[in-house]
Every structure is written in C-alpha cells, then in structure tokens.
Design an enzyme around this catalytic site. Structure first.
Site, PDB file in Angstrom:
ATOM      1  N   GLU A 249      -6.134 -18.627   3.951  1.00 38.71           N
ATOM      2  CA  GLU A 249      -5.057 -18.844   4.353  1.00 38.71           C
ATOM      3  C   GLU A 249      -5.785 -19.065   5.497  1.00 38.71           C
ATOM      4  OE1 GLU A 249      -2.297 -16.456   3.240  1.00 38.71           O
ATOM      5  OE2 GLU A 249      -2.756 -16.528   0.820  1.00 38.71           O
ATOM      6  N   LYS A 251      -5.910 -16.705   9.200  1.00 36.90           N
ATOM      7  CA  LYS A 251      -5.429 -16.015   9.732  1.00 36.90           C
ATOM      8  C   LYS A 251      -4.518 -15.366  11.319  1.00 36.90           C
ATOM      9  CE  LYS A 251      -8.440 -11.533   9.916  1.00 36.90           C
ATOM     10  NZ  LYS A 251      -7.194 -10.788  11.772  1.00 36.90           N
ATOM     11  N   PHE A 341       2.400 -12.490   3.289  1.00 31.61           N
ATOM     12  CA  PHE A 341       1.236 -13.508   1.752  1.00 31.61           C
ATOM     13  C   PHE A 341       1.009 -12.726   0.907  1.00 31.61           C
ATOM     14  CE2 PHE A 341      -0.557 -11.102   6.069  1.00 31.61           C
ATOM     15  CZ  PHE A 341      -0.411  -9.869   5.112  1.00 31.61           C
ATOM     16  N   ARG A 416     -11.732  -2.043   0.179  1.00 30.62           N
ATOM     17  CA  ARG A 416     -11.552  -2.987   1.005  1.00 30.62           C
ATOM     18  C   ARG A 416     -12.774  -4.166  -0.153  1.00 30.62           C
ATOM     19  NH1 ARG A 416     -11.145  -4.373   5.640  1.00 30.62           N
ATOM     20  NH2 ARG A 416     -11.106  -2.136   6.941  1.00 30.62           N
TER      21      ARG A 416
HETATM   22  P1  ATP Z   1      -8.417  -3.969   8.380  1.00 24.85           P
HETATM   23  O1  ATP Z   1      -6.861  -5.060   7.750  1.00 24.85           O
HETATM   24  O2  ATP Z   1      -9.555  -5.654   7.251  1.00 24.85           O
HETATM   25  O3  ATP Z   1      -9.038  -2.720   7.985  1.00 24.85           O
HETATM   26  P2  ATP Z   1      -7.562  -4.854  10.812  1.00 24.85           P
HETATM   27  O4  ATP Z   1      -6.425  -4.565  10.747  1.00 24.85           O
HETATM   28  O5  ATP Z   1      -8.993  -4.841  12.247  1.00 24.85           O
HETATM   29  O6  ATP Z   1      -9.015  -4.491   9.543  1.00 24.85           O
HETATM   30  P3  ATP Z   1      -9.039  -7.938  10.353  1.00 24.85           P
HETATM   31  O7  ATP Z   1     -10.092  -6.783   9.605  1.00 24.85           O
HETATM   32  O8  ATP Z   1      -9.551  -8.224  12.043  1.00 24.85           O
HETATM   33  O9  ATP Z   1      -7.610  -6.606  10.756  1.00 24.85           O
HETATM   34  O10 ATP Z   1      -8.115  -8.555   9.009  1.00 24.85           O
HETATM   35  C1  ATP Z   1      -7.144  -7.812   8.212  1.00 24.85           C
HETATM   36  C2  ATP Z   1      -6.195  -8.659   8.854  1.00 24.85           C
HETATM   37  O11 ATP Z   1      -5.740  -9.581   8.750  1.00 24.85           O
HETATM   38  C3  ATP Z   1      -4.612  -8.038   7.786  1.00 24.85           C
HETATM   39  O12 ATP Z   1      -4.535  -6.354   7.560  1.00 24.85           O
HETATM   40  C4  ATP Z   1      -3.615  -8.100   7.795  1.00 24.85           C
HETATM   41  O13 ATP Z   1      -3.063  -7.459   8.400  1.00 24.85           O
HETATM   42  C5  ATP Z   1      -4.437  -9.720   9.039  1.00 24.85           C
HETATM   43  N1  ATP Z   1      -3.696 -10.700   8.167  1.00 24.85           N
HETATM   44  C6  ATP Z   1      -3.486 -11.758   8.731  1.00 24.85           C
HETATM   45  N2  ATP Z   1      -2.856 -13.101   7.696  1.00 24.85           N
HETATM   46  C7  ATP Z   1      -3.639 -12.811   7.327  1.00 24.85           C
HETATM   47  C8  ATP Z   1      -3.210 -13.311   5.704  1.00 24.85           C
HETATM   48  N3  ATP Z   1      -3.242 -14.821   5.215  1.00 24.85           N
HETATM   49  N4  ATP Z   1      -3.396 -12.532   4.292  1.00 24.85           N
HETATM   50  C9  ATP Z   1      -3.989 -11.304   4.616  1.00 24.85           C
HETATM   51  N5  ATP Z   1      -4.289 -11.122   5.564  1.00 24.85           N
HETATM   52  C10 ATP Z   1      -3.780 -11.426   7.346  1.00 24.85           C
END
Ligand code: ATP
Length: 585
Positions: A249, A251, A341, A416
């Site tokens: 997907e 991001k 999502f 995680r």
């Molecule tokens: P985390 O949420 O993993 O602690 P983070 O908030 O710093 O870390 P990333 O690690 O960069 O974010 O990536 C995960 C985040 O990406 C998810 O929490 C969600 O907010 C976002 N995201 C964006 N697009 C999607 C998608 N298609 N499916 C799932 N998550 C997505």
C-alpha cells in the site's frame, strides 16, 4: 482502602528500581483493595482519572495548587512559592507546610481511595463560571485531611508529577501477579489492553471475573483499539523474502485516525486514543454519508490534498488541521482526504481476527464512493522488482514510501509485527528511518536562545524490556522560533528536580523532565558513543550523529517511542548497507 496505605506503597515504589519488585509491590496493593476500588486505584497509579479516550485531563495549574496548599496549611501563597523554589518540588513543599500546621483540626477525616478519587474526578470534570474556585476548594479539602506523604502524593498527582517510575506494562504485570503470583497471564491481559486501551476497566473485570472476564473483551465502538504497527526491513528484496506474495500500500504522510460509528454517533480518535472528533467536522460528515454500516471501527490516514493539482500536501500543511479553534474555516481552506486502510469491526463482527484480504474486501464493500474517504491504494506483488516499481511511483507522487502487508495476518493490535513492513524513502547519507525519541531533559539557552530559556533537548529511546528510557542524542538544531517558545512553555510544566527513576543517563542536562514528550529526529547515521546509554555494551552505546528535530509528536505517548531493539535493528541495517550497498532510494 485507606489512602495512606496507597501512599506508603507509592513511597516504596519511588525508591525501587527493579521492574519485578515494582510489580510485586503493586500486586500486593491490588490484592488488598476491593472490587469497588480497583478501577480507581489503577487510574491513580496511571496518574489519570479516566483513560485517555475519555478526553478528560486533570492537569491543574501549579498556581492553583499553590493556592490550595496555602488555604489548607495557613501559609501565605508567597511562602508556598518560596518553599517550592527551595525544594524544587511542589509536593515536597506541601508535605512540609502541612506538617507545620500548628494544630491539626480535630474534625480531620481519614482519606480513602474513594474520597480522593472522587475529588480528583470532580476537579477534572467541573467547568463553567466559578469552577476554578471550586477546584481549589476540592483540593484544599483533600489537603486539610491529609497527613505526611499523602499531601505530597495529592499535589504531585494533580500537577501531573507522580514519580512512580512505571508505565502500563508494569500495571499489567502486577495484575497477573495479583492472581497467579507470576506474569503468566500477561498475554491475555495484553490482548484485553490492546483492544480497549482502558486499564481500569480491565483491572475491574479481571479482579471480579478473572481470566474469563477479560477473555470476553472484544472490539466495541467508542473503546479505541491500540494501533497495529509496522516493522522495518532494508529493501524490497528483504520484504519479498519475508512475506512472499503480499499486498503493498501507499504510505501516506498524514495522521492516523481511528473512526468509530454507531448509528449516527461518530467519534474519531488519534493514534494515542484521544478523541479528536471536534477537529474534523468534514470527516464526521463523510463518515455518516459514505459508510454503509450501522456500526463500524475503521482506520485511515488523513492527509491534506489539493484538488486542483491533484497532489498531496506536505505533512506541515496537514498538521495545521489539528486545532481547537477556527475549525470549520480551516476545513474549507485545507480539505483532507481520509485514506481508509483497515477494518477492525463492523455490524457486531470482530474483524481483527480475520486475515488482511478479508478485512480489505469487507472495508471496500462498506465504503460508498466519495471524495473524502477513499480506499488506500494497494496492489498485490510477489517480486522485489514490482515492489520497487510501486515504491518509486509512490515517492514520485510525494508519498513517504510503502507499507507491505501480510495477506493472511490478523490485525495485531498494539504490536509491531511483520504483518506490516514499512519502507520509506531515505535521503543520501541519512538514516533509513526517523527516530521517535522522548525528551528527558533540556538545556538553558545561550545567546538568542536565552530569551526562550531553552537551548536544546536531551532525548532518549525506550527500552521496553526494562521499561527505562536510555539516551541517544542531544539535539540543538532544527528548531523554529515558535518551537523554541513552545518547548520552553511545555517543558517547564513537566520539569522535575531529579533524574526520573525510569531514565538511564550518564549525561546531566540543565533540567530534567518527566519522560512524556515525543519528538521525531532525523540524523546522518547511528554511531557508537561512550556517553549514551542506548544499547550500551562494554562502555559504548549508540548515538545519533548530527540529530535534527523534524516534528513534535503529540500523537505519541512516551512508551510509543522508538525502542532500543528497533535502534539496534536500524544500526545493523546501516552496517549491511555500508558493506553490501543495499539501497532504498
Ligand atoms: P509507528 O506508527 O509505526 O510507530 P510512525 O507513526 O513514526 O511509527 P511510521 O513508522 O513512519 O510512522 O509508519 C507507520 C504509520 O504509517 C502508521 O502508523 C500510519 O499512521 C501510517 N500509514 C500511512 N499509510 C498507511 C497505510 N496504507 N497502511 C498503514 N499505515 C499507514
């Protein structure tokens, strides 16, 4: 239960550092409460009166607390302030001043958990004209009836400065120990916590009905579910090797929202389960119009989108939608698209247990076409080349990268796991991912920064096994003037006079703060360091080289920060990249 008993245990916890010993102390305390008190006691241990999703925050300003101490002790407010300055802790000042009362009133009533909790609850919830005076009176009433360390605990609680040195996992440990003497029921308790994010509720069910009580917990509208999180792998090939055929997907770099609807009622929660409904009238409307289900819990990423140019706007623009005032006007100026999502629950059915492809199909069926809520873009791939191609396309469209999803995995709430794997665009010479670090201290400003009283941050990552925060970087760059001011205001509210007990640091900042605030840092790389305690072995730890602040993460709690294990993984990844030239660009 007498409140003095709780305070005795809290005092013992303050001088205990072993996680096991802390859980044992709490477990004994839990055993001695009764079924009407356990919920209140657990909230007290968390320093809250209700779970975060209630939106109720006690946060009493120190100025009001000083007035209450003055009323209860008979000392002038100036005296309270003076002693506060001297001791550096308003709780200690309260204890000393109340101990000096010349005569203890004969009509003093012994405090119980119920009485203390009820006053805290009223302080947190009353509003309107004259409410500040009422709050001060309610607090003074507790203080008048308090003895010894009760006064200190009450003041620390209302000003948000309890120092138990524990986080949610220790409370879950303690609940298990209370029933079995061991941590054997942690898995069941974790499951319940991940599905409700309400430790008080879980403790009460567990206390009264045991394991069967918490096993009945299932997704329920308006009980936010803790989010599933993504693991990292260095490149497309590693992801395909791990997952085989998988869904990939886009991001989106916005903010994660969990939307709950039952009938006409809609509530939207943040990543850390706080209600944010009032900020998004446009999304609420879209949910009622586009969702074809009586009840639903689904997740998506909201991102500002420019209709005219059909392009995504940067995170800095999206974030301006997080505001309390002028909400409608801003919604017009910066429209959001919510990319749905995940489906977690619909019409009485728990989807968290179902495989990803089934969840995705059901979500698609329940979503009517529309502009505001759209399905996240997804493709199925089984080759690294296909994944790389999709990744490049996403990055070219201004997105952060991709998230690959295991098509057969359930929704792993609060964890995680490799059910989701993220791959982000990384810039030449930079770390493959940003680090979410917790502020544990700060430095006073020099030069221009003196006016803000703030010169930089000491930050730490989270060792979730031992529940301590370990230092990884001193950060002095990347701040805007607005942020300097913001840090100065915010950090002064959480400053403490000594190193918090759940902090492991060899460095001494000018001022320590309670680990609460999360910031996103970027850096050139991870390097070995003799001064930092992250992943420390044989007098060397890991540190960020040239760290810069990129974001303040108000949507994360301290325990959601990057973990020590993740930092070690990132370090290993970077060594491999250096050796074999793997590239995620
Ligand atoms: P985390 O949420 O993993 O602690 P983070 O908030 O710093 O870390 P990333 O690690 O960069 O974010 O990536 C995960 C985040 O990406 C998810 O929490 C969600 O907010 C976002 N995201 C964006 N697009 C999607 C998608 N298609 N499916 C799932 N998550 C997505």
């Amino acid at each position: 239960m007498k409140f003095s008993k709780v305070c005795t245990v809290f005092d013992a916890m303050e001088v205990t550092s072993s996680r096991l010993a802390l859980a044992d102390l709490l477990a004994k305390l839990f055993e001695e409460t009764d079924k009407n008190e356990i919920k209140k006691l657990v909230y007290l241990c968390q320093g809250v009166v209700l779970p975060p999703h209630s939106g109720i925050d006690l946060g009493m300003g120190e100025k009001y607390a000083e007035q209450a101490i003055s009323i209860a002790s008979g000392a002038k407010v100036e005296e309270v302030e003076k002693l506060y300055r001297k001791t550096g802790d308003l709780g200690d000042a309260a204890e000393q001043l109340l101990a000096k009362r010349t005569q203890t009133s004969l009509s003093q009533n012994e405090l119980t958990i119920a009485k203390v909790y009820n006053n805290f609850y009223k302080i947190a919830t009353i509003s309107g004209q004259g409410s500040q005076e009422t709050k001060i009176k309610l607090l003074a009433e507790l203080l008048v009836n308090s003895n010894g360390s009760e006064s200190k605990t009450i003041i620390r609680f209302v000003t948000g400065k309890l120092r138990l040195g524990i986080a949610e996992p220790t409370i879950l440990d303690a609940l298990s120990v209370m029933k079995t003497g061991t941590k054997e029921l942690r898995v069941a308790l974790d499951r319940a916590y991940n599905l409700t994010a309400d430790l008080g509720l879980i403790a009460e069910l567990f206390y009264t009905k045991g394991l069967t009580g918490i096993e009945t917990i299932a997704p329920t509208p308006f009980n936010p579910i803790r989010p599933a999180l993504a693991e990292r792998l260095p490149d497309a090939a590693a992801i395909v090797e791990k997952l085989g055929q998988c869904s990939v997907e886009a991001k989106y770099d916005g903010f994660r929202l969990q939307c709950h609807k039952q009938g006409n009622k809609v509530t939207i929660y943040s990543r850390k389960q706080e209600p944010m409904t009032h900020m998004f009238p446009d999304l609420v409307k879209a949910i009622t119009e586009q969702i074809n289900a009586k009840s639903i819990i689904f997740e998506g990423e909201a991102i500002a989108f420019d209709e005219d140019t059909q392009s995504f706007l940067p995170f800095q623009t999206t974030i301006t939608r997080k505001r309390k005032h002028n909400v409608k006007q801003k919604a017009k100026e910066i429209p959001l698209v919510l990319f749905a999502f995940e489906l977690l629950y619909a019409n009485g059915v728990d989807y968290t247990q179902k495989p990803f492809l089934e969840r995705r199909k059901a979500l698609q069926d329940l979503l009517k076409p529309g502009k505001i809520i759209q399905l996240s873009k997804t493709i199925t791939i089984d080759k690294a080349g296909q994944l790389q191609e999709f990744f490049d396309e996403c990055v070219a469209n201004g997105l952060e990268g991709i998230i690959a999803k295991d098509q057969n995995a359930p929704y792993v709430a609060g964890s995680r796991k490799f059910a989701w794997i993220k791959l982000k665009r990384s810039y030449q010479g930079n770390l493959a991912d940003t680090i979410d670090a917790v502020v544990i201290g700060f430095y006073r400003g020099k030069g221009k920064r003196t006016e803000f009283g703030f010169g930089g941050l000491l930050t730490a990552i989270y060792d979730d096994e031992n529940q301590v925060f370990k230092t990884i970087a001193k950060v002095g760059t990347g701040f805007t003037e607005e942020q300097l001011q913001w840090f100065n205001d915010t950090l002064s509210h959480i400053s403490v006079k000594e190193k918090p007990r759940n902090v492991d640091s060899l460095i001494e900042p000018d001022i320590w703060v309670t680990p609460r605030l999360v910031v996103t840092l970027t850096a050139d790389e991870l390097t070995k360091s003799p001064t930092h305690t992250c992943a420390r072995k044989e007098s060397e730890g890991l540190a960020l080289r040239f760290p810069r602040l990129t974001q303040i993460r108000e949507d994360k709690n301290a325990i959601d920060a990057t973990t020590e294990r993740e930092v070690i993984e990132l370090f290993k990844m970077s060594i491999k990249q250096k050796l074999y030239g793997a590239d995620t660009n």
